[in-house]
Design a protein around this motif. Structure first.
Motif, PDB file in Angstrom:
ATOM      1  N   ALA A 158     -16.554 -46.946  29.057  1.00  0.00           N
ATOM      2  CA  ALA A 158     -17.154 -47.569  27.870  1.00  0.00           C
ATOM      3  C   ALA A 158     -16.125 -47.691  26.742  1.00  0.00           C
ATOM      4  O   ALA A 158     -16.055 -48.722  26.061  1.00  0.00           O
ATOM      5  CB  ALA A 158     -18.359 -46.754  27.405  1.00  0.00           C
ATOM      6  N   LEU A 159     -15.330 -46.650  26.568  1.00  0.00           N
ATOM      7  CA  LEU A 159     -14.321 -46.698  25.510  1.00  0.00           C
ATOM      8  C   LEU A 159     -13.219 -47.699  25.851  1.00  0.00           C
ATOM      9  O   LEU A 159     -12.750 -48.434  24.973  1.00  0.00           O
ATOM     10  CB  LEU A 159     -13.723 -45.308  25.299  1.00  0.00           C
ATOM     11  N   GLU A 160     -12.813 -47.745  27.102  1.00  0.00           N
ATOM     12  CA  GLU A 160     -11.779 -48.703  27.501  1.00  0.00           C
ATOM     13  C   GLU A 160     -12.251 -50.137  27.349  1.00  0.00           C
ATOM     14  O   GLU A 160     -11.456 -51.037  27.067  1.00  0.00           O
ATOM     15  CB  GLU A 160     -11.356 -48.453  28.943  1.00  0.00           C
ATOM     16  N   SER A 161     -13.530 -50.365  27.563  1.00  0.00           N
ATOM     17  CA  SER A 161     -14.079 -51.725  27.496  1.00  0.00           C
ATOM     18  C   SER A 161     -14.745 -52.023  26.151  1.00  0.00           C
ATOM     19  O   SER A 161     -15.420 -53.038  26.005  1.00  0.00           O
ATOM     20  CB  SER A 161     -15.088 -51.946  28.632  1.00  0.00           C
ATOM     21  N   LYS A 162     -14.572 -51.133  25.196  1.00  0.00           N
ATOM     22  CA  LYS A 162     -15.125 -51.324  23.844  1.00  0.00           C
ATOM     23  C   LYS A 162     -16.644 -51.504  23.855  1.00  0.00           C
ATOM     24  O   LYS A 162     -17.189 -52.340  23.137  1.00  0.00           O
ATOM     25  CB  LYS A 162     -14.450 -52.516  23.151  1.00  0.00           C
ATOM     26  N   ARG A 163     -17.313 -50.719  24.681  1.00  0.00           N
ATOM     27  CA  ARG A 163     -18.773 -50.734  24.726  1.00  0.00           C
ATOM     28  C   ARG A 163     -19.296 -49.523  23.967  1.00  0.00           C
ATOM     29  O   ARG A 163     -19.597 -48.478  24.526  1.00  0.00           O
ATOM     30  CB  ARG A 163     -19.262 -50.734  26.175  1.00  0.00           C
ATOM     31  N   LEU A 164     -19.386 -49.664  22.657  1.00  0.00           N
ATOM     32  CA  LEU A 164     -19.818 -48.558  21.814  1.00  0.00           C
ATOM     33  C   LEU A 164     -21.245 -48.132  22.143  1.00  0.00           C
ATOM     34  O   LEU A 164     -21.590 -46.946  22.055  1.00  0.00           O
ATOM     35  CB  LEU A 164     -19.715 -48.966  20.339  1.00  0.00           C
ATOM     36  N   ASP A 165     -22.083 -49.087  22.532  1.00  0.00           N
ATOM     37  CA  ASP A 165     -23.472 -48.759  22.878  1.00  0.00           C
ATOM     38  C   ASP A 165     -23.535 -47.841  24.093  1.00  0.00           C
ATOM     39  O   ASP A 165     -24.306 -46.862  24.113  1.00  0.00           O
ATOM     40  CB  ASP A 165     -24.276 -50.039  23.133  1.00  0.00           C
ATOM     41  N   ILE A 166     -22.714 -48.134  25.095  1.00  0.00           N
ATOM     42  CA  ILE A 166     -22.704 -47.302  26.299  1.00  0.00           C
ATOM     43  C   ILE A 166     -22.056 -45.950  26.008  1.00  0.00           C
ATOM     44  O   ILE A 166     -22.478 -44.915  26.547  1.00  0.00           O
ATOM     45  CB  ILE A 166     -21.963 -48.001  27.444  1.00  0.00           C
ATOM     46  N   ALA A 167     -21.027 -45.938  25.157  1.00  0.00           N
ATOM     47  CA  ALA A 167     -20.397 -44.671  24.783  1.00  0.00           C
ATOM     48  C   ALA A 167     -21.415 -43.743  24.132  1.00  0.00           C
ATOM     49  O   ALA A 167     -21.513 -42.562  24.476  1.00  0.00           O
ATOM     50  CB  ALA A 167     -19.224 -44.932  23.838  1.00  0.00           C
ATOM     51  N   SER A 168     -22.186 -44.292  23.211  1.00  0.00           N
ATOM     52  CA  SER A 168     -23.222 -43.506  22.541  1.00  0.00           C
ATOM     53  C   SER A 168     -24.274 -43.021  23.532  1.00  0.00           C
ATOM     54  O   SER A 168     -24.684 -41.855  23.504  1.00  0.00           O
ATOM     55  CB  SER A 168     -23.888 -44.350  21.449  1.00  0.00           C
ATOM     56  N   GLU A 169     -24.700 -43.895  24.427  1.00  0.00           N
ATOM     57  CA  GLU A 169     -25.700 -43.528  25.424  1.00  0.00           C
ATOM     58  C   GLU A 169     -25.178 -42.441  26.357  1.00  0.00           C
ATOM     59  O   GLU A 169     -25.923 -41.520  26.734  1.00  0.00           O
ATOM     60  CB  GLU A 169     -26.114 -44.764  26.223  1.00  0.00           C
ATOM     61  N   SER A 170     -23.905 -42.524  26.725  1.00  0.00           N
ATOM     62  CA  SER A 170     -23.305 -41.523  27.604  1.00  0.00           C
ATOM     63  C   SER A 170     -23.356 -40.136  26.960  1.00  0.00           C
ATOM     64  O   SER A 170     -23.651 -39.132  27.624  1.00  0.00           O
ATOM     65  CB  SER A 170     -21.849 -41.879  27.912  1.00  0.00           C
ATOM     66  N   ILE A 171     -23.056 -40.087  25.676  1.00  0.00           N
ATOM     67  CA  ILE A 171     -23.055 -38.810  24.956  1.00  0.00           C
ATOM     68  C   ILE A 171     -24.470 -38.270  24.812  1.00  0.00           C
ATOM     69  O   ILE A 171     -24.744 -37.097  25.088  1.00  0.00           O
ATOM     70  CB  ILE A 171     -22.402 -38.986  23.572  1.00  0.00           C
ATOM     71  N   ARG A 172     -25.392 -39.129  24.384  1.00  0.00           N
ATOM     72  CA  ARG A 172     -26.759 -38.685  24.109  1.00  0.00           C
ATOM     73  C   ARG A 172     -27.498 -38.255  25.382  1.00  0.00           C
ATOM     74  O   ARG A 172     -28.357 -37.369  25.332  1.00  0.00           O
ATOM     75  CB  ARG A 172     -27.530 -39.792  23.402  1.00  0.00           C
ATOM     76  N   LYS A 173     -27.181 -38.869  26.516  1.00  0.00           N
ATOM     77  CA  LYS A 173     -27.880 -38.536  27.758  1.00  0.00           C
ATOM     78  C   LYS A 173     -27.296 -37.318  28.457  1.00  0.00           C
ATOM     79  O   LYS A 173     -27.930 -36.756  29.353  1.00  0.00           O
ATOM     80  CB  LYS A 173     -27.846 -39.731  28.718  1.00  0.00           C
ATOM     81  N   SER A 174     -26.107 -36.907  28.046  1.00  0.00           N
ATOM     82  CA  SER A 174     -25.462 -35.773  28.706  1.00  0.00           C
ATOM     83  C   SER A 174     -26.204 -34.476  28.398  1.00  0.00           C
ATOM     84  O   SER A 174     -26.656 -34.258  27.270  1.00  0.00           O
ATOM     85  CB  SER A 174     -24.010 -35.652  28.236  1.00  0.00           C
ATOM     86  N   PRO A 175     -26.312 -33.571  29.377  1.00  0.00           N
ATOM     87  CA  PRO A 175     -26.953 -32.275  29.124  1.00  0.00           C
ATOM     88  C   PRO A 175     -26.082 -31.351  28.276  1.00  0.00           C
ATOM     89  O   PRO A 175     -26.557 -30.342  27.764  1.00  0.00           O
ATOM     90  CB  PRO A 175     -27.152 -31.708  30.540  1.00  0.00           C
ATOM     91  N   ASP A 176     -24.790 -31.674  28.133  1.00  0.00           N
ATOM     92  CA  ASP A 176     -23.878 -30.861  27.326  1.00  0.00           C
ATOM     93  C   ASP A 176     -23.343 -31.720  26.187  1.00  0.00           C
ATOM     94  O   ASP A 176     -22.220 -32.237  26.242  1.00  0.00           O
ATOM     95  CB  ASP A 176     -22.731 -30.331  28.189  1.00  0.00           C
ATOM     96  N   LEU A 177     -24.157 -31.857  25.150  1.00  0.00           N
ATOM     97  CA  LEU A 177     -23.834 -32.748  24.044  1.00  0.00           C
ATOM     98  C   LEU A 177     -22.547 -32.329  23.340  1.00  0.00           C
ATOM     99  O   LEU A 177     -21.691 -33.166  23.036  1.00  0.00           O
ATOM    100  CB  LEU A 177     -24.994 -32.772  23.047  1.00  0.00           C
ATOM    101  N   ASP A 178     -22.389 -31.041  23.069  1.00  0.00           N
ATOM    102  CA  ASP A 178     -21.204 -30.570  22.341  1.00  0.00           C
ATOM    103  C   ASP A 178     -19.917 -30.896  23.089  1.00  0.00           C
ATOM    104  O   ASP A 178     -18.933 -31.336  22.489  1.00  0.00           O
ATOM    105  CB  ASP A 178     -21.303 -29.059  22.104  1.00  0.00           C
ATOM    106  N   ASP A 179     -19.930 -30.667  24.397  1.00  0.00           N
ATOM    107  CA  ASP A 179     -18.744 -30.943  25.203  1.00  0.00           C
ATOM    108  C   ASP A 179     -18.417 -32.429  25.192  1.00  0.00           C
ATOM    109  O   ASP A 179     -17.240 -32.814  25.090  1.00  0.00           O
ATOM    110  CB  ASP A 179     -18.966 -30.469  26.640  1.00  0.00           C
ATOM    111  N   MET A 180     -19.433 -33.266  25.282  1.00  0.00           N
ATOM    112  CA  MET A 180     -19.208 -34.716  25.285  1.00  0.00           C
ATOM    113  C   MET A 180     -18.687 -35.200  23.938  1.00  0.00           C
ATOM    114  O   MET A 180     -17.826 -36.092  23.880  1.00  0.00           O
ATOM    115  CB  MET A 180     -20.505 -35.441  25.655  1.00  0.00           C
TER     116      MET A 180
END
Length: 279
Positions: free
Chosen positions: A148-170
């Motif tokens: 997501a970061l390589e392809s400039k998909r900020l929406d997917i980057a945010s979704e990846s972080i929010r859906k992760s079970p380890d928010l702090d690590d992400m």
């Protein structure tokens, strides 16, 4: 059941007039192509004709079969083009070297187009979107975030972080990647601003990480307000403010830090901290 020595009979069905027979033959050949790709390649022109016929109801199946044949022939450009033509028939969840290779090729091209002044192929977008969904289902959140970061998909980057079970690590991982991998300054800023937004919307914000983000953003007002809020809070919060100060004091942005100090000094600090310390 005895193994096939040839798929010539199935290939012959591709010349029938009945579309159902052709569709059935294409599905059978899909299951055989990894072993009989050399023989099937002799009929690849006929398979391509089926795909090019807009009225043929199984043209996507034909595209997928052609893609697999060209993959085995080492013709990667043609393989990817026909895989894109197969659309949803390309199962990105399939565990195979073929699918891994095609998806990787699609992701690389998608990233290239997203970072260039060209219109992104909608078929590439569809493949990558399905790949992202598969990453989420498989728990591969860092992989999704990196792409997501390589392809400039900020929406997917945010979704990846929010859906992760380890928010702090992400959040830490994304911050590190933003500073070390993301080269485009404006997009890096967008990423860090996204991180600040996520940090501030959790029940227990990580103010040290917020401070680091605001330092990168060189946001005097926002960073000064963090200090104001913490210094006006409990003794523990005041200690956290000092910790943030120590962490950012070695920054090369000394001019920026001086502006933050001036901004803090201009704001009266609540005497709650003083009261706590007198107990």
């Amino acid at each position: 059941m005895a193994s096939l020595s040839s798929c010539s009979g199935i290939l012959a069905s591709l010349r029938e007039d009945d579309d159902l027979l052709k569709g059935s033959a294409l599905r059978k050949l899909q299951m055989l192509v990894d072993d009989y790709w050399s023989e099937i390649s002799e009929s690849v022109a006929s398979i391509e004709v089926l795909y090019e016929d807009d009225s043929f109801p199984y043209r996507k199946e034909a595209a997928l079969l052609a893609s697999r044949v060209f993959y085995h022939l080492g013709e990667m450009k043609d393989s990817v083009n026909y895989a894109l033509g197969a659309e949803e028939k390309l199962d990105v969840t399939e565990k195979s070297e073929y699918v891994d290779t095609i998806v990787a090729e699609c992701v690389d091209e998608y990233i290239s187009q997203r970072n260039s002044d060209v219109e992104v192929d909608s078929r590439l977008t569809a493949v990558v979107e399905r790949m992202f969904e598969n990453c989420f289902e498989e728990g591969e959140f860092k992989q999704a975030l990196g792409i997501a970061l390589e392809s400039k998909r900020l929406d997917i980057a945010s979704e990846s972080i929010r859906k992760s079970p380890d928010l702090d690590d992400m959040l830490r991982y994304c911050f590190d990647v933003a500073l070390t991998v993301v080269k485009q300054r404006n997009f890096r800023r967008d990423v860090v601003e996204m991180l600040v937004s996520i940090h501030r919307n959790v029940s227990l914000p990580d103010y040290i990480s917020i401070g680091k983000c605001l330092l990168v953003l060189e946001d005097v007002e926002a960073l000064a307000k963090v200090f104001d809020d913490l210094l006006s809070g409990s003794e523990e919060q005041a200690a956290l403010a000092y910790q943030i100060g120590f962490d950012i004091s070695e920054s090369e942005l000394q001019g920026f830090l001086k502006n933050v100090v001036r901004r803090i000094e201009a704001t009266p600090v609540d005497n709650v901290v003083v009261k706590d310390r007198r107990k």
